[in-house]
Design an enzyme around this catalytic site. Sequence first.
Site, short mmCIF file in Angstrom:
data_model
loop_
_atom_site.label_atom_id
_atom_site.label_comp_id
_atom_site.label_asym_id
_atom_site.label_seq_id
_atom_site.Cartn_x
_atom_site.Cartn_y
_atom_site.Cartn_z
N HIS A 249 40.54 7.40 60.77
CA HIS A 249 40.09 7.28 62.15
C HIS A 249 38.71 7.91 62.23
O HIS A 249 38.55 9.09 61.91
CB HIS A 249 41.08 7.96 63.10
CG HIS A 249 42.40 7.27 63.17
ND1 HIS A 249 43.61 7.94 63.20
CD2 HIS A 249 42.72 5.94 63.21
CE1 HIS A 249 44.59 7.07 63.26
NE2 HIS A 249 44.08 5.86 63.28
N GLU A 252 38.12 11.41 63.67
CA GLU A 252 38.85 12.55 63.11
C GLU A 252 38.11 12.98 61.85
O GLU A 252 38.32 12.44 60.77
CB GLU A 252 40.31 12.16 62.84
CG GLU A 252 41.03 11.79 64.13
CD GLU A 252 42.41 11.18 63.92
OE1 GLU A 252 42.90 11.21 62.77
OE2 GLU A 252 42.99 10.68 64.90
N HIS A 392 43.89 13.62 58.95
CA HIS A 392 43.72 13.22 60.34
C HIS A 392 43.41 14.46 61.19
O HIS A 392 43.27 15.57 60.68
CB HIS A 392 44.97 12.51 60.84
CG HIS A 392 45.31 11.28 60.05
ND1 HIS A 392 45.00 10.02 60.47
CD2 HIS A 392 45.94 11.13 58.84
CE1 HIS A 392 45.42 9.13 59.58
NE2 HIS A 392 45.99 9.78 58.57
N GLU A 481 47.65 16.49 59.31
CA GLU A 481 46.95 16.70 60.58
C GLU A 481 46.30 18.08 60.52
O GLU A 481 46.99 19.09 60.40
CB GLU A 481 47.93 16.61 61.75
CG GLU A 481 48.62 15.27 61.89
CD GLU A 481 47.74 14.21 62.54
OE1 GLU A 481 46.67 14.59 63.08
OE2 GLU A 481 48.11 13.03 62.52
#
Length: 661
Positions: A249, A252, A392, A481
Amino acid sequence: MSRMLPILLQLFLGASCAPPRCDPGYRGLCKPTVEEKPKCTDLMLSYCDDMAYTQTLYPNSLGHKTRSDAEASTEYLLVSVIESLLGGECNPEIRMLGCSVLAPRCEKAKVLKPCRVTCEAVQKKCAHTFERIEMAWPYFLDCDRFFVSDEEGCYNPLEGLTEQDVQDTDPMENPSYEQPANMIQFTYHSNSQMISVLKDTENRCSDIARTYSIGRSVEGRELLVIEFSNNPGEHEPLEPEIKYVGNMHGDEVLGRQLLIYLAQYLCSEYLEGNERIRSLINTTRIHILPSMNPDGYELAVSGVNDNNYGGDEEDQRYDSRNIGRNNAQNIDLNRNFPDLTSVIYSRRRQKGYRTDHVPIPDYYWFGKVAPETYAVMKWIRSIPFVLSASFHGGDLAVSYPYDLSKHPLEHNMFSPTPDDKVFKLIARTYANAHETMSNENARCRTSSQRGIVNGAQRSSFAGGMQDFNYLHSNCFEVSVELGCDKFPPEEELSIGWHQNGEALITFMEAVHRGIKGIVKDKQGYGIKGARVSVRGLRHDITTAENGDYWRLLTPGIHIVSASAPGYTRVTKKVHLPARMPTAGRVDFVLQKAPLDSGTQEEDLNIPSMGTYDRFDPYNQYERYTLMNSLNQNREERAEKPWWWNYFASPGGPAPTWLLKL
C-alpha cells in the site's frame, strides 16, 4: 541666427542619438574613454568563506560578471548543497574545487588558476559519489578545462584543508562499522533515491549482493529487488529462500524504509565481519523488494506534502490517510491476487481436498490484474520461497493466514490454516523480537494476543497476498503491521529501525526451522515436483529443481512422507527438539513402482480448475509488457533523479549538464 540653428540642432541630435566623438574643434563636448584596470575584490560567497584566500575577480571562468550572477547560478547552488547530496562524502573537497572556479583566486589584479593535479586526485576519489546519486561529474570541475599544470603557476585549491579534515569527511577511506545503523540516513527516499541506494549497496557488496527487476508498475517504475547470498543469482540445493515485501500500500511507508535500511545494514555488517550476519547470508538466500507500489508511494508523498499547509494536524492526518494506498489504476494490490481461499473453502468436504498448489481459476484472468500483482505472482512461482513477510501500517501486530473468513457471510472469524501452529510460531518470532509489539498495552485497534492475530479474525477480505503465497506455493507468508501511524514523521524513522532491526534478522533466521532434505531416485538423481507430506497437516510441499525441499514445522514428533508419480511412497518418523538451531536433515530415496502395482501416486488436480502449470492462459504478460513499454516511452513519464527539482527552476534553462547520459 538662422545659420546657427542647424548647428545647434545638429549638436543636440548628436548628443542624444549618437555616441559623442572627441573632436579637437569642440572643446568640452566629450572626453577620451579610459578603461579601468581589473581589480581584486573581496570574496563574499558564503559557501566559499573558508578558502585560503580572501580576494577574487569577476568575470570568473564561467562568465559570471558579478557576485550576484555567481550566487544566482546553478553551479553555486550545487556547491551549497553538495554536502547533503553526497551524504557528507568528499566534503569539503568538492565544494572547495567548485569555489576555486566560481570565485578564482586574485592577487595583484591577476587571477591564479587551481592545480589540475589536485582536481584529478579529487575526481578519482569522489567520482563514485556522483555515480551513486546518478549525477554527472559537474562540467565546471572539468580538470582539463578549468585547472592548469604546475608549470603554469597554479595553486592548491585545498590549501588550508588539514589531513584530519579529509579523513573526517571521507567514510570510504576511513570506515566506521562499529555502529552501521549510524551510517544509515534516516530520511524518506524517493523512488530514484531508493534505487540509487540499492545499486550502491550492490556495488559495495558485489560478492554477496545483486539487484534484479521483477517487472514495472503501471507508470513504468521498476520493481527492484536486492538479493543477498554467498552465491547471488543462483539457487543452491538445501539453501532456503526468504523474501521481504514492503510498500504494497503506497501510503504505508515505514516498511519500505526499513527494508532499504536493512539492505544497507546487511552489507555493512557482512563487510565488518559480523559472524551472525555472515552465517545468515552464507546459509540463506534473501530477497528484498522495498516497494511493490512505487506509483502509490509517489502519490502518497505528494498528498502528505500538500497537507502540510495550514489546518489542524488531526485534519491533515485524516485528509491524507488513504492517498496513494492503491496503485495508479486505483487497485488495492492486497485485494488483487486470485481468491484461492474461497476455492478451498468450497471444496473442503471433497475427496482429495488439499490446501497447496491450488491452480489459478481461469475466470481470474478476465478481471483487472494489476501489473504489480502479475509481477509478484511470477516472482513467487519462479523461486522456491520458504518464508515471507509483507510490511504494512495502521496497526501493531503480525497477522497470519487465512485473511478470508470461513464464515458464510465473511464476518470476521478465526479461520486457521492446517499449519496454524507453524504460523503462530513464526508470527511470534517477529512479535517477540520487536521491542514493544508483544506487550499487552502495545496495540492500535486489533485485539491481538502477544502481538499476533489471525487475519480473518482481525479483518476478513479476499484476494490477499499472504493467502495466495500459502495456497499456491510452498511459501509461508505473514503480514507485519508496523505501527499506528502509516506515514510517521521523518524524525521517527530511526526509532522504527531500532524497534524492528532485531526482529527483521530473527525472522529471517526462522527460515531454518523444521526439516530439509533431498528426494532422490535409486540412481541418486533429484526428483523435481515430489510431494513431502506431514501426517495430520493437509498441506504438502513440493521439491525444487534438484529435488531439494524445506518444510517449516513446530518442535515435536512428525510422520513425514515423500511421494511422486511413478514412485512408491516412503515414510519416516521425525523428532524435532525444541530450540533446534537449524533444520533437521531428512532425505528420501524413492523406488520406481511397477506399472500395475496400483501404488503410484496420482496428480490430484482440482476438477474444472485446470493444472497448476496453467498460468496466464490469455497471455496477459505480453499486454503488460507492451503497456509498460509505452509508459516508459512517454516523455511525461520519464522520471528525473530525486534531486532534479532542486536545480530545475520554472522558467529558467534546465541544467541538463547534471544528468548522466
